[in-house]
Design an enzyme around this catalytic site. Structure first.
Site, PDB file in Angstrom:
ATOM      1  N   ASP A  78       0.821  -1.213   0.000  1.00 24.23           N
ATOM      2  CA  ASP A  78       0.000   0.000   0.000  1.00 24.23           C
ATOM      3  C   ASP A  78       0.856   1.265   0.000  1.00 24.23           C
ATOM      4  O   ASP A  78       0.472   2.277  -0.581  1.00 24.23           O
ATOM      5  CB  ASP A  78      -0.935  -0.002   1.207  1.00 24.23           C
ATOM      6  CG  ASP A  78      -2.177  -0.837   0.963  1.00 24.23           C
ATOM      7  OD1 ASP A  78      -2.130  -1.701   0.066  1.00 24.23           O
ATOM      8  OD2 ASP A  78      -3.185  -0.634   1.645  1.00 24.23           O
ATOM      9  N   ASP A 120      -1.434  -5.455   4.253  1.00 25.79           N
ATOM     10  CA  ASP A 120      -2.803  -4.966   4.412  1.00 25.79           C
ATOM     11  C   ASP A 120      -3.916  -5.862   3.878  1.00 25.79           C
ATOM     12  O   ASP A 120      -4.742  -6.348   4.633  1.00 25.79           O
ATOM     13  CB  ASP A 120      -2.925  -3.587   3.764  1.00 25.79           C
ATOM     14  CG  ASP A 120      -2.156  -2.529   4.534  1.00 25.79           C
ATOM     15  OD1 ASP A 120      -1.183  -2.889   5.196  1.00 25.79           O
ATOM     16  OD2 ASP A 120      -2.515  -1.360   4.466  1.00 25.79           O
ATOM     17  N   LYS A 121      -4.021  -6.033   2.577  1.00 20.02           N
ATOM     18  CA  LYS A 121      -5.172  -6.758   2.014  1.00 20.02           C
ATOM     19  C   LYS A 121      -4.937  -8.253   1.959  1.00 20.02           C
ATOM     20  O   LYS A 121      -5.873  -9.029   1.794  1.00 20.02           O
ATOM     21  CB  LYS A 121      -5.500  -6.247   0.595  1.00 20.02           C
ATOM     22  CG  LYS A 121      -5.695  -4.747   0.488  1.00 20.02           C
ATOM     23  CD  LYS A 121      -6.576  -4.199   1.567  1.00 20.02           C
ATOM     24  CE  LYS A 121      -6.376  -2.710   1.727  1.00 20.02           C
ATOM     25  NZ  LYS A 121      -5.009  -2.309   2.067  1.00 20.02           N
ATOM     26  N   SER A 468      -5.323   5.276   5.388  1.00 17.45           N
ATOM     27  CA  SER A 468      -4.298   4.355   5.838  1.00 17.45           C
ATOM     28  C   SER A 468      -4.334   4.277   7.352  1.00 17.45           C
ATOM     29  O   SER A 468      -4.731   5.225   8.032  1.00 17.45           O
ATOM     30  CB  SER A 468      -2.927   4.856   5.382  1.00 17.45           C
ATOM     31  OG  SER A 468      -1.893   4.182   6.062  1.00 17.45           O
TER      32      SER A 468
END
Length: 553
Positions: A78, A120-121, A468
């Site tokens: 990210d 993150d994902k 974020s």
């Protein structure tokens, strides 16, 4: 075993032959097939070391009688994707990761999974796959990065983003910017603050899908390698006992995770990912439940970006288990859910203690009386919006100011960096929601620029996109319905007064209903042009941020 469908009987001789072409023996093939999902790539600093973690997992699976079969998935960094087209692809990658794991497991009849993850994902994508497939599963993260040191102070990714704003404001020289650039991210691992990756790794531990220590053991510590081997050992125990994710994670488990989130002051993205995980598990989890938990759970950890502590400090203080022990003692979590240890939450917490009361404060002496997140509603966000209230300066908890309206992140960033935003303004960035973006981009650039310029205490930012975990200030995201779906955020005009009252959980556009109806009659959605067929497919099926931006049927 599920794998018998692909390996047992004379009619599966061709299948066994293909496996033998890969060098596998009959006695290996006869073992339980354990998929080990390795999202290593040479781009993400949180993933560059995952081959090491994966090898530890595989060695233990093999030692305890399993047949480890490694395969990859993609991952987006990210930070590197931030502030440009790349961020449109970050959230959509979550569903792609989930689907790719399902394809590999179902196509090859695997018996169990160890999901190696970190950023993150990738974390929620993998967890969603675990619930969807519901075969024995353990998750193991690569661990957090150590904080850097610049000018004698601990620093992390949020500091370098904010330094850009300082440079634009003339508060930092090029040499000073380069110095912090070279020291901010000193090791591999997920970025050192309580940003989205580390928050989600803590959430997976709190849910019981990962072993104690998963969220906080630093990436470069040998204890992380030992934990990887323990993950491999524990998956074979789960296979033997046929314990599956839906046996472990219940509505009580999600309630526990949300409470831990509030105590930690985690990323606003948990309000996107935990509902998506719950959806995959078939368990309702609404934004209202986050709000309920926030009202009764004190914020006891002051973590970067809202505070001064980093994940290594939380680890030294006792980690997620120590936070949970405090919450259990206060009756704020339930001790009965099962975990991947084969024991309950309460059993795991026996003997756990806090080693630093400043990092993990007692419940009666919290950093804030309420949890880290707040859910705001009102005519600007009828379905809800999310703010990390623990990272908002007290002077901005209530704010009223004129709207400065932008139909894209780029337009807002250009105005901020050109010093066209004034103290008191409310920056509105719209058409950046799940459908509008498409992809619901994070807004770390605009929020960090404002913070670096010293305007995080005078300017609010509202978006139907998201933030974020490194964002701080009066940054309100996930506004639902989004502009592309005709939400009232699409009707805001330059100069309209927007009233923010975080203690009262209110986000209000001070425009009469009759005027809003006139604007709606004349409204035409802004065009969001993309040459990506993938993003267009995503746009056609994704739902609201208030529902976790999951796919509709």
């Amino acid at each position: 075993m599920r794998s018998d469908k692909a390996k047992t009987g004379p009619e599966r001789a061709p299948h066994r032959s293909l496996l033998k072409a890969s060098g596998y023996t009959d006695w290996e093939i006869s073992r339980p097939w354990v998929g080990v999902v390795n999202p290593y790539n040479a781009i993400i600093p949180g993933h560059v070391h995952l081959n090491r973690i994966t090898e530890g997992v595989k060695a233990a699976v093999y030692a305890f009688g399993g047949f480890p079969l490694e395969f990859p998935v993609i991952g987006v960094c990210d930070g590197i994707a931030m502030n440009h087209e790349g961020m449109k692809f970050s959230l959509p990658s979550r569903e792609l990761i989930m689907d790719s794991i399902e394809i590999m497991v179902r196509a090859h009849a695997l018996d169990a999974l160890v999901l190696v993850t970190n950023c993150d994902k990738i974390i929620p994508g993998m967890a969603m796959a675990a619930f969807s497939l519901n075969i024995p599963t353990v998750m193991i993260s690569g661990g957090p990065m150590l904080a850097g040191v610049s000018g004698g102070k601990d620093v992390d990714l949020s500091n370098i983003f904010e330094a850009v704003g300082k440079r634009v404001a003339g508060l930092m020289t090029d040499d000073e910017l380069r110095a912090i650039e070279d020291t901010t991210c000193p090791t591999c691992g997920s970025c050192a603050g309580m940003f989205t990756a580390n928050t989600m790794n803590c959430m997976i531990e709190a849910l019981g899908l990962a072993l104690p220590g998963n969220g906080t053991i630093p990436a470069v510590y040998s204890a992380r390698d030992r934990l990887a081997k323990e993950a491999g050992r524990h998956i074979m125990m789960l296979v033997e006992k046929d314990i599956r994710p839906k046996d472990i994670v219940t509505a009580k488990s999600f309630a526990n995770a949300v409470a831990v989130d509030m105590a930690l002051g985690g990323s606003t993205n948990t309000a996107l990912h935990l509902p998506a995980l719950a959806h995959a598990a078939g368990i309702p989890l609404s934004l209202d439940q986050f709000e309920e938990a926030s009202r009764k759970t004190p914020h006891i950890c002051s973590m970067s970006p809202g505070g001064n502590h980093h994940i290594q400090d939380l680890f030294a203080a006792g980690g997620v288990q120590a936070v949970m022990a405090r919450l259990l003692e206060g009756g704020l979590i339930d001790g009965t859910p099962l975990t991947v240890t084969g024991r309950t939450v309460e059993e795991n917490l026996r003997g756990v203690r806090v080693f630093d009361d400043n990092v993990i404060r007692p419940l009666e002496n919290p950093y804030h009386a309420q949890g880290g997140l707040a859910i705001l509603k009102g005519n600007l966000a009828p379905e809800g919006s999310v703010v990390k209230q623990s990272a908002v300066d007290p002077s901005m908890l209530k704010h009223s100011g004129p709207a400065r309206v932008f139909d894209s992140e780029e337009a807002a960033s250009e105005a901020i960096l050109a010093r066209k935003i004034n103290d008191g303004d409310v920056v509105v960035i719209r058409y950046e929601g799940p459908k509008g973006g498409p992809g619901m981009r994070e807004m770390l650039g605009p929020t960090s620029s404002l913070a670096g310029m010293g305007m995080d205490k005078t300017v609010a930012l509202i978006t139907d996109g998201r933030f974020s975990g490194a964002s701080r200030g009066a940054s309100i995201g996930h506004v639902s319905p989004e502009a592309a779906a005709g939400g009232n955020i699409a009707l805001v005009q330059e100069g309209d007064t927007i009233e923010i009252d975080i203690p009262s959980r209110s986000l209000h556009l001070a425009v009469p209903d009759e005027e809003l109806e006139k604007r709606r009659a004349a409204w035409k959605p802004a065009e969001s042009v993309t040459d990506s067929l993938f993003l267009e497919r995503y746009r056609s099926v994704v739902t609201s941020g208030s529902r976790g931006a999951v796919f509709g049927k």
